[in-house]
Scaffold this motif. Structure first.
Motif, PDB file in Angstrom:
ATOM      1  N   LEU A 181      16.952   8.512  -0.045  1.00  0.00           N
ATOM      2  CA  LEU A 181      16.095   7.696  -0.908  1.00  0.00           C
ATOM      3  C   LEU A 181      14.629   7.932  -0.548  1.00  0.00           C
ATOM      4  CD1 LEU A 181      17.993   4.291  -0.704  1.00  0.00           C
ATOM      5  CD2 LEU A 181      17.732   5.660  -2.771  1.00  0.00           C
ATOM      6  N   TRP A 182      13.766   7.863  -1.548  1.00  0.00           N
ATOM      7  CA  TRP A 182      12.333   7.882  -1.290  1.00  0.00           C
ATOM      8  C   TRP A 182      11.851   6.424  -1.251  1.00  0.00           C
ATOM      9  CZ3 TRP A 182       8.184  11.917  -2.239  1.00  0.00           C
ATOM     10  CH2 TRP A 182       8.602  13.166  -1.759  1.00  0.00           C
ATOM     11  N   ASN A 183      12.218   5.748  -0.159  1.00  0.00           N
ATOM     12  CA  ASN A 183      11.769   4.378   0.036  1.00  0.00           C
ATOM     13  C   ASN A 183      10.290   4.367   0.387  1.00  0.00           C
ATOM     14  OD1 ASN A 183      14.410   3.649  -0.289  1.00  0.00           O
ATOM     15  ND2 ASN A 183      14.782   3.115   1.848  1.00  0.00           N
ATOM     16  N   ILE A 184       9.604   3.338  -0.033  1.00  0.00           N
ATOM     17  CA  ILE A 184       8.216   3.157   0.376  1.00  0.00           C
ATOM     18  C   ILE A 184       7.977   1.674   0.625  1.00  0.00           C
ATOM     19  CG2 ILE A 184       7.471   3.146  -2.057  1.00  0.00           C
ATOM     20  CD1 ILE A 184       4.748   4.180  -1.078  1.00  0.00           C
ATOM     21  N   HIS A 185       7.429   1.391   1.795  1.00  0.00           N
ATOM     22  CA  HIS A 185       7.041   0.019   2.143  1.00  0.00           C
ATOM     23  C   HIS A 185       5.528  -0.055   2.032  1.00  0.00           C
ATOM     24  CE1 HIS A 185       7.781  -3.813   4.549  1.00  0.00           C
ATOM     25  NE2 HIS A 185       6.466  -3.768   4.386  1.00  0.00           N
ATOM     26  N   ILE A 186       5.038  -0.964   1.196  1.00  0.00           N
ATOM     27  CA  ILE A 186       3.606  -1.116   0.946  1.00  0.00           C
ATOM     28  C   ILE A 186       3.130  -2.436   1.528  1.00  0.00           C
ATOM     29  CG2 ILE A 186       1.851  -1.404  -0.852  1.00  0.00           C
ATOM     30  CD1 ILE A 186       3.595   0.393  -2.642  1.00  0.00           C
ATOM     31  N   SER A 187       2.072  -2.366   2.324  1.00  0.00           N
ATOM     32  CA  SER A 187       1.433  -3.554   2.861  1.00  0.00           C
ATOM     33  C   SER A 187       0.078  -3.685   2.179  1.00  0.00           C
ATOM     34  CB  SER A 187       1.273  -3.436   4.384  1.00  0.00           C
ATOM     35  OG  SER A 187       0.745  -4.621   4.934  1.00  0.00           O
ATOM     36  N   ALA A 188       0.011  -4.539   1.153  1.00  0.00           N
ATOM     37  CA  ALA A 188      -1.192  -4.658   0.324  1.00  0.00           C
ATOM     38  C   ALA A 188      -2.038  -5.846   0.781  1.00  0.00           C
ATOM     39  CB  ALA A 188      -0.801  -4.835  -1.139  1.00  0.00           C
ATOM     40  N   ARG A 189      -3.365  -5.715   0.620  1.00  0.00           N
ATOM     41  CA  ARG A 189      -4.283  -6.769   1.059  1.00  0.00           C
ATOM     42  C   ARG A 189      -5.608  -6.632   0.313  1.00  0.00           C
ATOM     43  NH1 ARG A 189      -3.849  -2.885   4.987  1.00  0.00           N
ATOM     44  NH2 ARG A 189      -5.771  -1.738   5.472  1.00  0.00           N
ATOM     45  N   PRO A 190      -6.445  -7.675   0.314  1.00  0.00           N
ATOM     46  CA  PRO A 190      -7.770  -7.548  -0.287  1.00  0.00           C
ATOM     47  C   PRO A 190      -8.606  -6.521   0.469  1.00  0.00           C
ATOM     48  CG  PRO A 190      -7.193  -9.850   0.086  1.00  0.00           C
ATOM     49  CD  PRO A 190      -6.176  -9.036   0.799  1.00  0.00           C
ATOM     50  N   ALA A 191      -9.433  -5.770  -0.247  1.00  0.00           N
ATOM     51  CA  ALA A 191     -10.338  -4.837   0.410  1.00  0.00           C
ATOM     52  C   ALA A 191     -11.346  -5.616   1.252  1.00  0.00           C
ATOM     53  CB  ALA A 191     -11.057  -3.977  -0.628  1.00  0.00           C
ATOM     54  N   ALA A 192     -12.021  -4.939   2.174  1.00  0.00           N
ATOM     55  CA  ALA A 192     -12.918  -5.577   3.133  1.00  0.00           C
ATOM     56  C   ALA A 192     -13.893  -6.526   2.448  1.00  0.00           C
ATOM     57  CB  ALA A 192     -13.687  -4.505   3.907  1.00  0.00           C
ATOM     58  N   GLY A 193     -13.911  -7.772   2.936  1.00  0.00           N
ATOM     59  CA  GLY A 193     -14.840  -8.759   2.400  1.00  0.00           C
ATOM     60  C   GLY A 193     -14.404  -9.415   1.117  1.00  0.00           C
ATOM     61  N   GLY A 194     -13.269  -8.993   0.558  1.00  0.00           N
ATOM     62  CA  GLY A 194     -12.828  -9.528  -0.722  1.00  0.00           C
ATOM     63  C   GLY A 194     -11.806 -10.635  -0.574  1.00  0.00           C
ATOM     64  N   ALA A 195     -11.541 -11.262  -1.678  1.00  0.00           N
ATOM     65  CA  ALA A 195     -10.516 -12.296  -1.731  1.00  0.00           C
ATOM     66  C   ALA A 195      -9.369 -11.796  -2.594  1.00  0.00           C
ATOM     67  CB  ALA A 195     -11.085 -13.583  -2.309  1.00  0.00           C
ATOM     68  N   GLY A 196      -8.184 -12.263  -2.314  1.00  0.00           N
ATOM     69  CA  GLY A 196      -7.038 -11.819  -3.096  1.00  0.00           C
ATOM     70  C   GLY A 196      -5.742 -12.130  -2.395  1.00  0.00           C
ATOM     71  N   ARG A 197      -4.750 -11.374  -2.719  1.00  0.00           N
ATOM     72  CA  ARG A 197      -3.391 -11.668  -2.285  1.00  0.00           C
ATOM     73  C   ARG A 197      -2.889 -10.611  -1.316  1.00  0.00           C
ATOM     74  NH1 ARG A 197       1.493 -11.380  -6.641  1.00  0.00           N
ATOM     75  NH2 ARG A 197       3.261 -11.827  -5.267  1.00  0.00           N
ATOM     76  N   ARG A 198      -2.189 -11.043  -0.296  1.00  0.00           N
ATOM     77  CA  ARG A 198      -1.497 -10.140   0.625  1.00  0.00           C
ATOM     78  C   ARG A 198      -0.012 -10.139   0.295  1.00  0.00           C
ATOM     79  NH1 ARG A 198      -3.668  -8.607   5.550  1.00  0.00           N
ATOM     80  NH2 ARG A 198      -5.839  -9.222   5.877  1.00  0.00           N
ATOM     81  N   ALA A 199       0.642  -9.017   0.522  1.00  0.00           N
ATOM     82  CA  ALA A 199       2.084  -8.972   0.268  1.00  0.00           C
ATOM     83  C   ALA A 199       2.704  -7.739   0.912  1.00  0.00           C
ATOM     84  CB  ALA A 199       2.375  -8.969  -1.228  1.00  0.00           C
ATOM     85  N   GLU A 200       3.984  -7.863   1.228  1.00  0.00           N
ATOM     86  CA  GLU A 200       4.794  -6.740   1.690  1.00  0.00           C
ATOM     87  C   GLU A 200       5.721  -6.365   0.538  1.00  0.00           C
ATOM     88  OE1 GLU A 200       4.218  -5.436   4.767  1.00  0.00           O
ATOM     89  OE2 GLU A 200       2.648  -6.971   4.889  1.00  0.00           O
ATOM     90  N   VAL A 201       5.636  -5.133   0.091  1.00  0.00           N
ATOM     91  CA  VAL A 201       6.379  -4.682  -1.086  1.00  0.00           C
ATOM     92  C   VAL A 201       7.256  -3.504  -0.696  1.00  0.00           C
ATOM     93  CG1 VAL A 201       6.215  -3.812  -3.448  1.00  0.00           C
ATOM     94  CG2 VAL A 201       4.485  -5.417  -2.578  1.00  0.00           C
ATOM     95  N   LEU A 202       8.540  -3.581  -1.025  1.00  0.00           N
ATOM     96  CA  LEU A 202       9.475  -2.495  -0.738  1.00  0.00           C
ATOM     97  C   LEU A 202      10.013  -1.942  -2.040  1.00  0.00           C
ATOM     98  CD1 LEU A 202      11.183  -0.844   1.286  1.00  0.00           C
ATOM     99  CD2 LEU A 202      12.860  -2.704   1.255  1.00  0.00           C
ATOM    100  N   MET A 203       9.941  -0.609  -2.177  1.00  0.00           N
ATOM    101  CA  MET A 203      10.468   0.062  -3.365  1.00  0.00           C
ATOM    102  C   MET A 203      11.510   1.097  -2.971  1.00  0.00           C
ATOM    103  SD  MET A 203       7.078   0.940  -5.619  1.00  0.00           S
ATOM    104  CE  MET A 203       8.100   1.707  -6.900  1.00  0.00           C
ATOM    105  N   PHE A 204      12.572   1.199  -3.770  1.00  0.00           N
ATOM    106  CA  PHE A 204      13.555   2.269  -3.634  1.00  0.00           C
ATOM    107  C   PHE A 204      13.395   3.215  -4.823  1.00  0.00           C
ATOM    108  CE2 PHE A 204      16.970  -0.430  -1.239  1.00  0.00           C
ATOM    109  CZ  PHE A 204      16.093  -0.553  -0.180  1.00  0.00           C
ATOM    110  N   ASN A 205      13.292   4.493  -4.548  1.00  0.00           N
ATOM    111  CA  ASN A 205      13.179   5.499  -5.605  1.00  0.00           C
ATOM    112  C   ASN A 205      14.124   6.650  -5.297  1.00  0.00           C
ATOM    113  OD1 ASN A 205      10.762   4.231  -6.965  1.00  0.00           O
ATOM    114  ND2 ASN A 205       9.902   4.627  -4.937  1.00  0.00           N
ATOM    115  N   SER A 206      14.570   7.344  -6.339  1.00  0.00           N
ATOM    116  CA  SER A 206      15.600   8.364  -6.166  1.00  0.00           C
ATOM    117  C   SER A 206      15.199   9.687  -6.795  1.00  0.00           C
ATOM    118  CB  SER A 206      16.920   7.897  -6.801  1.00  0.00           C
ATOM    119  OG  SER A 206      17.313   6.657  -6.269  1.00  0.00           O
ATOM    120  N   GLY A 207      15.506  10.773  -6.097  1.00  0.00           N
ATOM    121  CA  GLY A 207      15.354  12.106  -6.652  1.00  0.00           C
ATOM    122  C   GLY A 207      16.589  12.495  -7.446  1.00  0.00           C
TER     123      GLY A 207
END
Length: 539
Positions: free
Chosen positions: A360-386
């Motif tokens: 599987l082409w799994n990808i774990h994404i750790s998203a956050r606001p850019a420096a000095g910004g406001a927004g949402r943080r989250a841990e996102v896991l995706m499964f993708n297939s060749g």
């Protein structure tokens, strides 16, 4: 046994399968993690009081189902019978006693009827986070990869272990999702228990011994008949994967005997210092799956059918010893079926498919606001297939998770979990290897963060430097590519950063072709072009 008796047993067997199907559906419908709820990265099954798997749910991955078949015995060894009570649920994520890495939670529950132990129910699911370095290959030992839960009680006599829940909440990044999944797993087994007890009372059974004997005897006889029809001997195969820093060689010798098959992984690369090692329980799970696909795909998967397959290996990357890092054990483990099938192709020429993208082409994404910004943080896991490899009489399936069998996550569900946008998700033209039968296509994904956000991602990719091989004259599939939208190449494994405003592009590998390309029909080639499966030059 009379004809009526056999029919009655078959009906009860079917009822037992419906019990574990409802057990699995409970987990699917109540899970918090998208990997379970949307992709079906789980397993569920019912076991005899001796720990023998009687039946499994159709929903589930071989890596979970076949490891779970051994894991129940580990639970029984750790928790004495006299300390098992009605309402108990046991848990672990030990990679060597469970499913190979810390992100999988296995739960086992005893099932009692009139005070007597009549069965065990077990289930497994992948959770979004277990702390540590996060889901990736960068750990140098299992101690860095997250919280370790030895075999213990999640609940005793129906009372949840609150101390364990508190420890979990303090050690993971998404406590609500993870703890929610623990309760979903426990509910999954509880539903199985209720349905089983209801069935037994309705039918008038006090134990499953007679039904178990019927299941195992029929399965054993059918498997033995199939194995006796196979050619006898030993066939070897080697396969090279990308590894982390350096390529990794996998080797297997498959020996077919009169009454069993053995796979020996001697000659495979030594253990890696990175988290791509595979505990033998997971290696065996996928080796057995590959053999069963060849020998008896239509015979039920239970303790009797699995007993015909054995695995041996010295300590190496496919038999990693504690405390090796094993977080990405699936990347190498998913290559095991192609490795084993390559050996079986010599024993059964003209009957085995070409290699596919496999991992599987799994990808774990750790998203956050850019420096000095406001927004949402989250841990996102995706499964993708060749793409899958082409088959002896059919093209390979595109964007299909073989051998894991999990579903691709819907874009909408993925975007809902965090501040990311999937700008593009489409088949990758020309990625399937040419041949009389064409390899399955990979996908192209383009992933970005919402305005004002950035993200780190854990790459868990393979077949970037070593594409899937064709078989019987078929061409290799295209290798995968990991890059930013400005053309910057990224590494196929490890944590990396995507700045705000940039997008990550994944070009997933295709499956190998099967047979001489000159034999592909004009009609099939015209269809390839009309469907956009090939590029302008026809490849």
């Amino acid at each position: 046994m009379s004809d009526i008796g056999e029919i009655r047993m078959q009906v009860m067997w079917n009822r037992l399968i419906s019990v574990v199907e409802e057990q699995a559906l409970t987990l699917l419908r109540t899970a918090f993690s998208t990997s379970v709820r949307e992709s079906g990265d789980l397993s569920a099954g019912v076991f005899s009081p001796r720990g023998e798997m009687l039946a499994q749910a159709v929903t589930g991955t071989p890596g979970h189902v076949n490891t779970m078949a051994e894991a129940v015995l580990q639970f029984m060894n750790e928790i004495p019978r006299e300390e098992m009570y009605e309402g108990d649920t046991y848990v672990t994520n030990d990679p060597w006693q469970g499913t190979g890495h810390l992100h999988d939670i296995t739960m086992v529950s005893p099932s009692f009827l009139n005070g007597e132990l009549v069965a065990f129910f077990a289930c497994t699911a992948h959770v979004v986070d277990v702390g540590g370095r996060g889901f990736g290959a960068d750990g140098k030992s299992v101690y860095e990869e997250g919280i370790q839960i030895p075999i213990m009680k999640f609940a005793e006599k129906g009372v949840v272990n609150r101390d364990l829940v508190k420890i979990l909440r303090c050690n993971v990044r998404e406590p609500n999702q993870v703890v929610g999944d623990f309760y979903s797993l426990a509910a999954c087994n509880e539903v199985g228990h209720r349905r089983l007890v209801g069935m037994m009372r309705e039918i008038g059974l006090t134990s499953l011994d007679g039904l178990g004997a019927f299941i195992f005897s029929r399965t054993h006889n059918a498997m033995l008949e199939r194995i006796k029809a196979l050619p006898k001997g030993t066939w070897s195969n080697e396969l090279v994967t990308d590894g982390y820093d350096d390529p990794v060689k996998l080797a297997a010798a498959v020996s077919v005997h009169d009454d069993h098959l053995n796979v020996d992984f001697s000659g495979s690369a030594p253990m890696s210092r990175w988290g791509i090692n595979v505990p033998i329980i997971y290696t065996k799970a996928y080796a057995c799956y590959a053999l069963k696909c060849v020998v008896a795909p239509d015979i039920p998967n239970n303790a009797a059918s699995l007993a015909f397959f054995t695995v041996s290996s010295p300590t190496n990357i496919l038999n990693a010893a504690r405390p090796a890092p094993v977080s990405l054990r699936h990347v190498i483990g998913h290559m095991v079926p192609d490795l084993v099938l390559g050996a079986m192709a010599q024993a059964l020429p003209g009957k085995i498919q070409a290699e596919g993208a496999a991992a599987l082409w799994n990808i774990h994404i750790s998203a956050r606001p850019a420096a000095g910004g406001a927004g949402r943080r989250a841990e996102v896991l995706m499964f993708n297939s060749g793409g899958m490899g082409a088959r002896p009489e059919l093209d390979g399936l595109s964007a299909t998770a073989f051998p894991s069998g999990v579903h691709t996550m819907p874009i909408e569900a993925t975007e809902h979990t965090g501040p990311i946008v999937i700008w593009r998700k489409e088949l990758r033209p020309g990625s399937g290897g040419d041949g009389e039968f064409r390899g399955g296509l990979g996908q192209v994904l383009e992933i970005g963060a919402l305005d004002g956000h950035e993200f780190d991602f854990s790459a868990m990719f393979d077949r970037v430097k070593h594409p899937a091989k064709g078989r019987n004259g078929g061409k290799d599939g295209q290798a995968g590519v990991v890059k930013l939208d400005d053309g910057t190449l990224m590494r196929p494994k490890g944590w990396q950063h995507v700045p705000a405003g940039r997008r990550l592009i994944l070009e997933l590998p295709g499956g190998g072709g099967y047979g001489d390309p000159a034999k592909r029909s004009a009609e099939a080639r015209a269809q390839d072009r009309s469907r956009g499966y090939v590029t302008e030059d026809g490849k």
